[in-house]
Structure formats: C-alpha cells, structure tokens
Scaffold this motif. Structure first.
Motif, PDB file in Angstrom:
ATOM      1  N   PHE A 190       0.836  -1.200   0.000  1.00 12.09           N
ATOM      2  CA  PHE A 190       0.000   0.000   0.000  1.00 12.09           C
ATOM      3  C   PHE A 190       0.875   1.256   0.000  1.00 12.09           C
ATOM      4  CE2 PHE A 190      -4.214   1.725   0.597  1.00 12.09           C
ATOM      5  CZ  PHE A 190      -3.968   2.985   1.135  1.00 12.09           C
ATOM      6  N   GLN A 191       1.976   1.225   0.757  1.00 14.88           N
ATOM      7  CA  GLN A 191       2.893   2.365   0.781  1.00 14.88           C
ATOM      8  C   GLN A 191       3.526   2.590  -0.598  1.00 14.88           C
ATOM      9  OE1 GLN A 191       5.511   1.061   3.901  1.00 14.88           O
ATOM     10  NE2 GLN A 191       4.299   1.993   5.530  1.00 14.88           N
TER      11      GLN A 191
ATOM     12  N   THR B  64       1.048   4.180  -2.896  1.00 15.36           N
ATOM     13  CA  THR B  64       0.900   5.599  -2.568  1.00 15.36           C
ATOM     14  C   THR B  64       1.984   6.430  -3.263  1.00 15.36           C
ATOM     15  OG1 THR B  64      -0.033   5.002  -0.405  1.00 15.36           O
ATOM     16  CG2 THR B  64       0.741   7.257  -0.679  1.00 15.36           C
TER      17      THR B  64
ATOM     18  N   LEU C 187       1.021   6.860  -6.868  1.00 11.70           N
ATOM     19  CA  LEU C 187      -0.007   7.886  -7.044  1.00 11.70           C
ATOM     20  C   LEU C 187       0.576   9.290  -6.907  1.00 11.70           C
ATOM     21  CD1 LEU C 187      -3.154   6.509  -5.157  1.00 11.70           C
ATOM     22  CD2 LEU C 187      -2.820   6.735  -7.611  1.00 11.70           C
ATOM     23  N   ARG C 188       1.493   9.453  -5.977  1.00 14.04           N
ATOM     24  CA  ARG C 188       2.046  10.787  -5.732  1.00 14.04           C
ATOM     25  C   ARG C 188       2.958  11.246  -6.869  1.00 14.04           C
ATOM     26  NH1 ARG C 188       4.306   9.896  -1.116  1.00 14.04           N
ATOM     27  NH2 ARG C 188       6.497   9.893  -1.714  1.00 14.04           N
TER      28      ARG C 188
ATOM     29  N   TYR D 199       1.768   1.855 -12.732  1.00 13.05           N
ATOM     30  CA  TYR D 199       0.967   3.077 -12.671  1.00 13.05           C
ATOM     31  C   TYR D 199      -0.052   3.135 -13.802  1.00 13.05           C
ATOM     32  CZ  TYR D 199      -0.480   7.918 -12.735  1.00 13.05           C
ATOM     33  OH  TYR D 199      -1.255   9.057 -12.733  1.00 13.05           O
TER      34      TYR D 199
ATOM     35  N   TYR E 131     -11.364   3.608  -4.457  1.00 10.42           N
ATOM     36  CA  TYR E 131      -9.956   3.806  -4.092  1.00 10.42           C
ATOM     37  C   TYR E 131      -9.261   2.493  -3.748  1.00 10.42           C
ATOM     38  CZ  TYR E 131      -5.942   5.451  -1.360  1.00 10.42           C
ATOM     39  OH  TYR E 131      -4.677   5.664  -0.867  1.00 10.42           O
ATOM     40  N   TYR E 132      -9.831   1.729  -2.839  1.00  7.38           N
ATOM     41  CA  TYR E 132      -9.178   0.501  -2.397  1.00  7.38           C
ATOM     42  C   TYR E 132      -9.163  -0.562  -3.489  1.00  7.38           C
ATOM     43  CZ  TYR E 132      -8.844   2.224   2.377  1.00  7.38           C
ATOM     44  OH  TYR E 132      -8.506   2.951   3.486  1.00  7.38           O
TER      45      TYR E 132
ATOM     46  N   MET F  45      -6.201   0.503  -5.811  1.00  8.37           N
ATOM     47  CA  MET F  45      -4.947   0.344  -5.075  1.00  8.37           C
ATOM     48  C   MET F  45      -4.574  -1.134  -4.959  1.00  8.37           C
ATOM     49  SD  MET F  45      -3.578   3.279  -4.095  1.00  8.37           S
ATOM     50  CE  MET F  45      -2.753   3.203  -2.507  1.00  8.37           C
TER      51      MET F  45
END
Length: 421
Positions: free
Chosen positions: A354-355, A358, A361-362, A371, A384-385, A388
């Motif tokens: 998950f990290q 993130t 996404l950033r 991606y 969202y989940y 992800m």
C-alpha cells in the motif's frame, strides 16, 4: 476384484497441535486406525529428539503436519526436519476450514485438534509441501522487519503525544522546521523543543539574545544556522495563548515526551540500518531495490515478508500469500465478478504494498506499467481501495517475474571454462 496398494495402509500421518512450551501429537493410518492417541510433548531437546526417533521408527512413508503458529512451531519443525523427517507447515486457516464430519458437537481442545490435523494429513497427502527452514539471514531480516513495524507504531504514538503537548505551550512549533530526519533518528523540531520547551522561553528574551542562543544551540547540535530562520522562529513565538504555564511541571512534561520520542527514533534508525544491511546480503536485493517506488527500507521489508521466491511455485501463490487476490463467489447460475480481496495473507506485506502504491499515485510515472494499470482502473471509476489493490496485484506479479529470473541465474550451473589447448 479391487486391488488396493499396500503402501496406502502403511501411510503414517502425524498431526501435531503446537502451543507454547508443548505440543500434542497424534498418529493415524488410513481407515481410521489410531497408531498413537494424543500425547503431550515438551519443547525441550530431549523430548523433541525422542519424538523424532519415534517418528523415524514408523517407516519412510510418514509425514508430519503442524499449523504455522507464530514462532512456537519453528523449533519443532526444525528439529524434525534435521532428522530427515518429512514435515509440512500448514496455514491455520486451511485446518480451520477442514471438516472431519461425523459430529455436530463443537469440541475444541489440543487432543481433538491433533487428531483433526492427522486426518487432514491423510486426506491431503499428495498436496502437502515439505517444510524448508529459512536460512539465518532471512530469519533475522524478518524478525528485524517485524520489530521495525512495532517500533514505528510506538514512534507515531509518541510523536502525536508530543505535538499534542506542544500545542498547549507553543502551537505550530512542529511545523517551523522542514529539515529531514537525520540518519541517527534525530528530528530538528524535537531537539528544538527539548531546549526551547515553551514559547515564553523565546518571547521573553530579545530577538538578538534569542538569535545568539539559537546559533549556539545549532552549533552544539550540529544543525545549520540561519539568522533569517531565527527571526522567523522569534516572530512565531509571539502572541500565543497557551494553556500550560511556564513552570517546572510543564518543562518536565515536554522534555520527557521529547526525549522519549528521540530515544525511539534512535532505536528505529539502528534497526532500520541493520535491516538494510541484512537485506544487502541476499542476492535479490539489487533487483528489488531497482523497482520503481522501492527504497532501501521498503526493499528490505518486501524481502523480509515474502522470503525466498523459490517457495512460491506460481505468481498466483505469491498474490494469494499477500491476500490481495479476489474472492471467488460462484454457485449455480450466480457468478459474481466483483468481489473483495481475500485478505488471508500477510497484513505486513499488504501494508508495504500500500505504501508503494501511494508513491506511484504521488509521483505518477506515466511510463511505468504498474501506474498505467492503476490509473486505468481509476479512470474506469473503480473505488480507491479497488484500484490500489489492483495495482499492488500487478506490482507483485512483476516482482515475482524479476526476482524469479534473478534467482534462476544464480541457481544455473556455471558454464565450464574452456580447456587450454
């Protein structure tokens, strides 16, 4: 006439229900023959060695099955494996979902559980996978990773507590500094409030006096000094309405909380450094570290939770271990296509994935396959989940392919050097 292979009747299924300090052992053969009723065996060298010799005496067609119970099963599995015994360690969910039938009563004790595991062994004889103990480096890496996660939770809690306290004496002090955390775990704002623990420690002096004191503090603590920054801090210390007075009790509260956080961050830094050092000793580290969104610490955590990639026969095995594979819900004409993930695997691995998602996404790397897939699901209007989890699934499949290729090169026999003419 029906011919029955005599080897079937010679199968010995040893079910071990493991608990802390002792295990309950039962031995069965096909057709419900009980070779040994459940007995308790202590986890000491003499008892486990006696158990190993007893199992060896049963013959070659013997298999031992136990549940993966944290760390309690490891000494038992390792001792029996070292004696050449076929040992299989099963996910407790597989045993929990296994129904022996024949009764509607709910009975839960070690004796019944050991018999249930032995029956499971007979019914799944050909599906069992042999236990292979982790090498010492991977085992230590996994322990360090778990300790790192534990200490990180404590660090977050201590930091939240310190911010809550400083909001009563110097609101917003934690936002005054943008310096990154140092390699030794020190944070500038935490060190700052250890010395300047109340806004009145600054505002009651003149700006010149504070600037001189701040410069000496920066030199002593090893931080860069800026007179403009000193001026900004002085201005920010003015005009606050505080709820805790400037006295010894408040000083004790703030300084104690700051020192506790610093000590925890120093411990985190030491554990993180050792974790990365251990990960670098493994052959796949550079391959994992080279993947997009994976830093040194994240690479070490991934490798710690996944372990040796050769233990997973297929990509789906790794995805299933992470618990990010979709559930199957089909019965008759019903065939659901939108199901939640199983979440039956490692929560620590899911957190690390998950990290990483993130970071994707950033930074939005348009040329990265993960991606692109994640963004495609997001463009389709997926929650969202959902997108992800889909991105994490894609990432793990790429991880499997790259690390599997890396390990295959290491396992391949070296080409013989040509002989001199």
């Amino acid at each position: 006439m029906i011919f029955i292979n005599q080897e079937v009747f010679q199968m010995n299924a040893v079910g071990i229900d493991v608990s802390k300090g002792k295990s309950t052992v039962a031995i069965l053969r096909p057709m419900g023959e009980i070779v040994q009723t459940p007995v308790d065996v202590l986890h000491d060298a003499v008892s486990l060695e006696r158990l190993a010799y007893q199992i060896l005496a049963l013959g070659e067609n013997t298999r031992v099955v136990m549940e993966a119970t944290g760390r309690y099963h490891e000494p038992v599995a390792q001792e029996l494996h070292e004696h050449g015994i076929y040992v299989s360690v099963i996910n407790p969910l597989a045993i929990h979902g296994y129904c022996t039938g024949g009764t509607v009563r709910k009975v839960k004790n070690d004796q019944k559980d050991s018999l249930k595991i032995a029956k499971f062994t007979l019914d799944h004889w050909t599906e069992l996978r042999e236990y292979t103990p982790m090498d010492s480096v991977r085992q230590q890496l996994k322990i360090f990773s778990r300790q790192y996660n534990l200490y990180m939770k404590s660090s977050v809690a201590l930091q939240s507590n310190l911010i809550s306290l400083t909001d009563k004496v110097f609101p917003g002090v934690n936002e005054l500094f943008s310096s990154p955390e140092r390699a030794d775990g020190h944070q500038k704002w935490v060190d700052f409030v250890t010395t300047f623990w109340h806004c009145e420690c600054i505002s009651w002096a003149s700006e010149k006096a504070f600037t001189e004191r701040y410069q000496k503090w920066c030199k002593r603590m090893g931080y860069n000094f800026s007179s403009a920054k000193a001026s900004d801090i002085y201005i920010e210390s003015l005009g606050h309405i505080v709820t805790l007075p400037k006295n010894n009790n408040t000083k004790l509260l703030i300084q104690t909380a700051a020192k506790e956080l610093t000590a925890m961050n120093e411990l985190l830094a030491a554990v993180r450094a050792e974790m990365v050092r251990l990960a670098r000793e493994l052959p796949e580290f550079e391959t994992v570290h080279a993947m997009y969104g994976v830093g040194e610490t994240t690479a070490a955590q991934l490798m710690a939770e996944i372990g040796d990639i050769r233990n997973y026969p297929r990509r789906s095995s790794l995805v299933g271990f992470a618990g990010i594979d979709p559930e199957i819900d089909q019965s008759g004409k019903k065939d659901s296509k939108s199901n939640p993930s199983t979440k039956r695997g490692s929560p620590h691995l899911r957190k690390t994935l998950f990290q990483i998602m993130t970071i994707y996404l950033r930074l939005s790397p348009a040329d990265e396959a993960v991606y692109q897939f994640l963004d495609k699901k997001r463009a389709e209007g997926k929650p969202y989940y959902v997108y992800m989890t889909a991105g994490a699934n894609k990432f793990l499949r790429i991880y499997y392919a790259r690390v599997k290729e890396c390990m295959a090169k290491l396992d391949a026999p070296a080409e013989a050097a040509p002989e001199d003419n």
